[in-house]
Design a protein around this motif. Structure first.
Motif, short mmCIF file in Angstrom:
data_model
loop_
_atom_site.label_atom_id
_atom_site.label_comp_id
_atom_site.label_asym_id
_atom_site.label_seq_id
_atom_site.Cartn_x
_atom_site.Cartn_y
_atom_site.Cartn_z
N HIS A 172 0.60 -1.61 -0.11
CA HIS A 172 0.14 -0.02 0.05
C HIS A 172 0.77 1.49 0.20
CE1 HIS A 172 -3.11 -3.18 1.14
NE2 HIS A 172 -2.33 -3.37 1.35
N GLU A 207 -2.11 0.28 8.07
CA GLU A 207 -0.83 -0.66 6.76
C GLU A 207 0.23 0.07 6.63
OE1 GLU A 207 -3.44 -3.50 4.69
OE2 GLU A 207 -1.09 -4.88 3.94
N HIS A 262 2.78 -6.90 4.69
CA HIS A 262 1.18 -6.34 4.42
C HIS A 262 1.24 -6.54 6.26
CE1 HIS A 262 0.19 -5.75 -0.01
NE2 HIS A 262 1.15 -6.05 0.19
N ALA A 263 -0.07 -6.07 6.76
CA ALA A 263 -0.90 -6.91 7.78
C ALA A 263 -2.50 -6.48 7.46
CB ALA A 263 -0.97 -5.26 8.90
#
Ligand SMILES: [Zn+2]
Length: 468
Positions: free
Chosen positions: A237, A252, A306-307
């Motif tokens: 992101h 995130e 990522h989370a």
């Protein structure tokens, strides 16, 4: 051709179709542009302007020739619009986007990089660790940079963040010197000589020519030749895309960037490899661009961070993904089985495979990606909580175009309040980084043989034409 809808969004135009007359009226501020299908003409405020091709319709969208922008739109808007086709830029108004043309000469003990800059643009040149950065006072660069074959001295010359040219230095880098020369017709010329270490690395000797910042990190764990030299770390992101939100407001994109930056430093220090971040700030980066960056830099591994998010607030634990081919049809499955002769070639042709479809790039690395995912999962398990489904396959777009082993790591669930606190904490982030470094070292050490010979060319994007 440009899609008229795209131009409408960019330049706040309204497009009205007159079904009776079969014409199109494009309104830009107060001016109108009238287009007629089948005619290579536009009327701008009543004045006729020729276009190289008539507007055409494809489905529900209208397309206009790219020259519509400088010829019709610019006079209608009353703003200078400069179209630079080779670099695919539209310059709006008085932005500073200097053209930078580079060339290199390999002179043995030194490599000379010459940058011709038009118009002459103020700039600063500095060394930052194993990079030399030429930073221009401009919005962005319209740069054509040379390829070179002196990896010991300069590994890569590329466009960096902001308006900069970055030289990634090799292990034999000693020092550099620069000079600024006036060019012709308002242009400038920057010459950068990158000089090899003067001593042939005596065991205990230090090179007086080399500033301290260029000495290798102390814990080098160098790969054998044919091993891993370049790793792309992808901070998920960024910019306009926040990614998942935690209940405490953590984004995130912030967590992924922080871990990515730590991982870069740790990998560089422990493995002595080159690590490239897909973003080094809060920037919006297209998913395909992330894989393209890895392909263009001939990265050996791609790790996307990522989370995770779940509607169940209690969901917790890390998960490791590699690409699932199911969504990508029979062709991808055949590629994975090594039936390369069955590969379609974008733009026609069947046998001599130089480029492969974007969707097919990751297919040939599925087994290696699975092996990497297994190491990463085992490494994480030693230090952090794992989800019950710790290793999975999924059709992640960011992995599809990667022409090297690639995994995506969901470090934990940001939607879980306790994990959210962990994800922003230094100890947890360090555990993730340590696990990933250990996993990559183990993966590298298990690489019994070099990578299978694959197509050397970067894959083509569907619709994006064939790249050399
Ligand atoms: Zn994500």
């Amino acid at each position: 051709m440009f899609a008229l809808d795209d131009l409408a969004k960019l330049f706040e135009l309204t497009v009205r179709e007159d079904s009776l007359a079969g014409g199109l009226t494009v309104t830009a501020r107060t001016q109108s542009i009238v287009l007629t299908p089948g005619q290579s003409l536009a009327s701008v405020g009543g004045r006729l302007i020729s276009l190289p091709a008539p507007p055409t319709r494809d489905g529900r969208s209208w397309f206009v020739p790219v020259d519509f922008v400088p010829r019709a739109l610019a006079p209608a808007l009353g703003t200078p619009l400069e179209l630079r086709k080779p670099s695919r830029l539209i310059l709006v108004g008085g932005v500073r986007v200097p053209r930078v043309a580079g060339s290199v000469e390999n002179l043995g003990a030194l490599v000379r990089l010459t940058l011709d800059v038009a118009p002459q643009t103020p700039h600063a040149i500095a060394q930052d660790g194993n990079r030399i950065i030429v930073k221009f006072e401009a919005e962005t660069l319209d740069a054509t940079l040379p390829a070179l074959s002196a990896p010991d001295l300069i590994q890569n010359i590329r466009v960096g963040d902001g308006a900069s040219v970055v030289l990634d230095l090799g292990p034999r880098f000693g020092s550099f010197r620069t000079s600024d020369l006036p060019g012709d017709r308002g242009s400038g010329r920057i010459v950068i000589d990158v000089i090899t270490q003067t001593t042939a690395a005596p065991p205990a000797g230090t090179s007086p020519a080399a500033p301290p910042s260029t000495s290798p990190p102390p814990l080098l764990d160098l790969a054998p030749s044919g091993g891993i030299r370049t790793i792309v770390v992808d901070a998920g992101h960024g910019g306009m895309e926040d990614g998942a939100h935690g209940p405490g407001g953590t984004l995130e994109k912030t967590v992924t960037l922080s871990v990515a930056q730590r991982l870069k430093s740790a990998l560089e220090a422990r493995l002595g490899v080159r690590v490239i971040l897909t973003r080094d700030g809060d920037a919006t980066v297209d998913l395909d661009e992330r894989a393209a960056l890895a392909n263009n830099n001939k990265a050996d591994l791609f790790v996307s961070l990522h989370a995770n998010a779940s509607v169940r607030a209690s969901a917790a634990g890390a998960e490791v993904f590699y690409l699932s081919l199911e969504e990508y049809g029979d062709q991808a499955q055949r590629v994975a089985k090594g039936e390369t002769e069955a590969l379609p070639v974008f733009g026609g042709g069947t046998r001599d495979i130089e480029v492969i479809l974007w969707e097919m790039a990751q297919a040939r690395y599925i087994e290696e990606s699975a092996a990497l995912a297994k190491e990463v999962e085992a490494g994480l398990r030693e230090r952090v909580l794992m989800s019950p489904r710790a290793i999975q396959q999924a059709p992640f777009r960011v992995l599809v175009g990667a022409n090297m082993p690639a995994v995506l790591v969901e470090m934990g669930f940001i939607t879980n309040a306790e994990q959210e606190r962990q994800l922003v904490s230094e100890p947890f982030q360090s555990s993730i980084v340590q696990s990933l470094v250990d996993s990559i070292i183990r993966y590298r050490d298990k690489l019994a043989s070099p990578r299978p010979a694959g197509p050397a060319a970067a894959p083509a994007r569907p619709g994006g034409g064939v790249r050399p």
